[in-house]
Enzyme design. Structure first.
Site, PDB file in Angstrom:
ATOM      1  N   LYS A 154      -5.519  -9.362  -6.713  1.00  0.00           N
ATOM      2  CA  LYS A 154      -6.784  -9.519  -5.996  1.00  0.00           C
ATOM      3  C   LYS A 154      -7.752  -8.393  -6.376  1.00  0.00           C
ATOM      4  CE  LYS A 154      -6.588  -6.990  -1.631  1.00  0.00           C
ATOM      5  NZ  LYS A 154      -7.038  -6.907  -0.270  1.00  0.00           N
ATOM      6  N   LYS A 183     -10.735  -2.658  -3.582  1.00  0.00           N
ATOM      7  CA  LYS A 183     -11.385  -1.346  -3.657  1.00  0.00           C
ATOM      8  C   LYS A 183     -10.428  -0.305  -4.195  1.00  0.00           C
ATOM      9  CE  LYS A 183     -13.701  -2.004   0.730  1.00  0.00           C
ATOM     10  NZ  LYS A 183     -12.751  -2.285   1.810  1.00  0.00           N
ATOM     11  N   LYS A 223       0.804  -1.220   0.000  1.00  0.00           N
ATOM     12  CA  LYS A 223       0.000   0.000   0.000  1.00  0.00           C
ATOM     13  C   LYS A 223       0.836   1.269   0.000  1.00  0.00           C
ATOM     14  CE  LYS A 223      -4.420  -1.628   1.524  1.00  0.00           C
ATOM     15  NZ  LYS A 223      -5.592  -1.454   2.334  1.00  0.00           N
TER      16      LYS A 223
HETATM   17  N1  AQP Z   1     -10.296 -10.051  -3.466  1.00  0.00           N
HETATM   18  C1  AQP Z   1     -10.645 -10.582  -2.310  1.00  0.00           C
HETATM   19  N2  AQP Z   1     -10.876 -11.911  -2.215  1.00  0.00           N
HETATM   20  C2  AQP Z   1     -11.246 -12.463  -1.016  1.00  0.00           C
HETATM   21  N3  AQP Z   1     -11.434 -11.738   0.112  1.00  0.00           N
HETATM   22  C3  AQP Z   1     -11.216 -10.423   0.047  1.00  0.00           C
HETATM   23  N4  AQP Z   1     -11.315  -9.425   0.975  1.00  0.00           N
HETATM   24  C4  AQP Z   1     -10.996  -8.239   0.394  1.00  0.00           C
HETATM   25  N5  AQP Z   1     -10.692  -8.434  -0.903  1.00  0.00           N
HETATM   26  C5  AQP Z   1     -10.813  -9.766  -1.149  1.00  0.00           C
HETATM   27  C6  AQP Z   1     -11.736  -9.618   2.360  1.00  0.00           C
HETATM   28  O1  AQP Z   1     -12.807  -8.743   2.623  1.00  0.00           O
HETATM   29  C7  AQP Z   1     -12.792  -8.416   4.007  1.00  0.00           C
HETATM   30  C8  AQP Z   1     -12.988  -6.944   4.209  1.00  0.00           C
HETATM   31  O2  AQP Z   1     -11.989  -6.235   3.532  1.00  0.00           O
HETATM   32  P1  AQP Z   1     -11.532  -4.816   4.028  1.00  0.00           P
HETATM   33  O3  AQP Z   1     -12.441  -3.792   3.567  1.00  0.00           O
HETATM   34  O4  AQP Z   1     -11.223  -4.816   5.445  1.00  0.00           O
HETATM   35  O5  AQP Z   1     -10.188  -4.821   3.421  1.00  0.00           O
HETATM   36  P2  AQP Z   1      -9.408  -4.693   2.257  1.00  0.00           P
HETATM   37  O6  AQP Z   1      -8.494  -5.859   2.261  1.00  0.00           O
HETATM   38  O7  AQP Z   1      -8.854  -3.363   2.491  1.00  0.00           O
HETATM   39  O8  AQP Z   1     -10.361  -4.733   0.970  1.00  0.00           O
HETATM   40  P3  AQP Z   1      -9.843  -4.235  -0.355  1.00  0.00           P
HETATM   41  O9  AQP Z   1     -10.891  -4.235  -1.352  1.00  0.00           O
HETATM   42  O10 AQP Z   1      -8.615  -4.955  -0.736  1.00  0.00           O
HETATM   43  O11 AQP Z   1      -9.532  -2.727  -0.036  1.00  0.00           O
HETATM   44  P4  AQP Z   1      -8.241  -1.946  -0.279  1.00  0.00           P
HETATM   45  O12 AQP Z   1      -8.172  -1.830  -1.734  1.00  0.00           O
HETATM   46  O13 AQP Z   1      -8.508  -0.649   0.416  1.00  0.00           O
HETATM   47  O14 AQP Z   1      -7.118  -2.738   0.289  1.00  0.00           O
HETATM   48  C9  AQP Z   1     -11.469  -8.926   4.565  1.00  0.00           C
HETATM   49  O15 AQP Z   1     -11.724 -10.103   5.301  1.00  0.00           O
HETATM   50  C10 AQP Z   1     -10.657  -9.220   3.349  1.00  0.00           C
HETATM   51  O16 AQP Z   1      -9.769 -10.306   3.575  1.00  0.00           O
END
Ligand code: AQP
Length: 332
Positions: free
Chosen positions: A195, A198, A112
């Site tokens: 993956k 967001k 990140k």
């Molecule tokens: N691509 C994915 N496949 C499986 N599980 C996923 N999670 C996120 N992306 C995938 C799971 O969703 C839960 C909540 O996610 P979060 O909002 O806490 O976290 P994140 O990892 O920040 O989600 P993003 O979309 O990847 O956001 P950014 O881009 O901001 O980093 C968690 O249990 C996560 O494992």
């Protein structure tokens, strides 16, 4: 009943299919025979800059989406992280138990902070896995349902729990990650080795649960597929179609093998068209229900207030034990 705990960040207007299949669906299932604590991680959200008005709105949208998905406030405590001071308080104690090098090894921080350079990243982004350890340990859960990307943070959580228990007195339960192998990493539709995320996915690469269903159908139909035309599960050689098979199997309950047989000799086009219809059937009622709930902000607030009361009582009790064991003087 065993306890479960998990959280999600309110960092977008909508949850996406990775969140849904990787974690949130398990939240709903686990309610059947567990005692769940689910929270909206607004303190984690501010590790990168957020517009205050948008953040507030997204918290309520997150609550509405959880309810629309089937998280049941009668069975689960649904709460907002920042409303419970114990998260930050335990977070501090755990920071003091974490080695700098140990925190540095977290690959999510490396990913990140890569874009803007480490110097531009906030200290909060660096220490966020330690706050996450506090989020979890306060509730002494048996299981933490998450996607694969959180495995390393769960390991840190267990290490910190063990360290505290060893240095002071047994206080924390060592939580087990609950990661469903089949859907642990849903990938980006346009870049199927990354993956679905967001912050990192392009609009075409991510299926948002609250998108217009016609838009989601189009994204599935235009998902990148691999060379050849055979519908076969092979994440190494065919990451695109394998991701779509994973999504199809998860949504319909059919096995990947059964799907491969069903589509033998029919090519990617037919498969994607059918999957697009299935996705529309899943997201349409979800979206309708979420929009309905968003019209009733008083109800959403009441759910979060009740969740706060339930969670706060548990968190406060754990924090009292922690402070006493660390040697902090309690107020008279
Ligand atoms: N691509 C994915 N496949 C499986 N599980 C996923 N999670 C996120 N992306 C995938 C799971 O969703 C839960 C909540 O996610 P979060 O909002 O806490 O976290 P994140 O990892 O920040 O989600 P993003 O979309 O990847 O956001 P950014 O881009 O901001 O980093 C968690 O249990 C996560 O494992």
């Amino acid at each position: 009943r065993p306890r479960v705990l998990s959280g999600i960040q309110p960092t977008a207007d909508s949850f996406h299919f990775g969140n849904y299949l990787g974690a949130l669906r398990q939240w709903v299932h686990l309610q059947e025979d567990h005692q769940p604590f689910f929270f909206i991680a607004d303190m984690h959200a501010i590790t990168v800059e957020q517009d205050p008005k948008v953040l507030r709105e997204r918290c309520l949208r997150a609550a509405a989406q959880l309810l629309a998905m089937g998280v049941d406030p009668e069975r689960s405590a649904i709460f907002v992280q920042s409303q419970i001071p114990a998260h930050a308080q335990l977070g501090w104690v755990l920071q003091c138990l974490t080695g700098f090098g140990e925190a540095r090894r977290m690959t999510q921080f490396k990913d990140k902070s890569a874009k803007g350079g480490e110097g531009a990243a906030s200290v909060g982004l660096f220490t966020y896995p330690i706050l996450q350890a506090a989020d979890i340990l306060l509730y002494r859960p048996h299981y933490v349902p998450v996607g694969e990307d959180q495995r390393q943070h769960l390991e840190l959580t267990r290490d910190l729990a063990q360290r505290f228990n060893h240095r002071y007195k047994k206080t924390f339960r060592l939580p087990e990650p609950y990661i469903l192998k089949s859907t642990a990493k849903i990938t980006d539709l346009q870049d199927p080795t990354a993956k679905m995320s967001k912050s990192a996915s392009s609009p075409g690469g991510i299926i948002e649960m609250l998108d217009d269903p016609r838009v989601s159908a189009k994204k599935i139909r235009s998902a990148v597929t691999d060379s050849g035309s055979e519908v076969r599960f092979d994440p190494e050689e065919k990451p695109g179609i394998s991701n779509l098979l994973t999504i199809h199997a998860a949504l319909t309950g059919e096995s990947v093998t059964a799907l491969e047989e069903q589509y033998a000799g029919r090519g990617y086009g037919d498969f994607k068209k059918d999957l697009a219809d299935i996705v529309v059937d899943v997201v349409t009622p979800f979206r309708d229900r979420t929009l309905e709930l968003l019209d009733d902000q008083a109800y959403l607030t009441s759910v979060l207030t009740r969740g706060h009361e339930q969670a706060n009582a548990v968190a406060e009790a754990t924090l009292r034990d922690v402070f006493a064991r660390v040697g902090f003087v309690a107020p008279a």
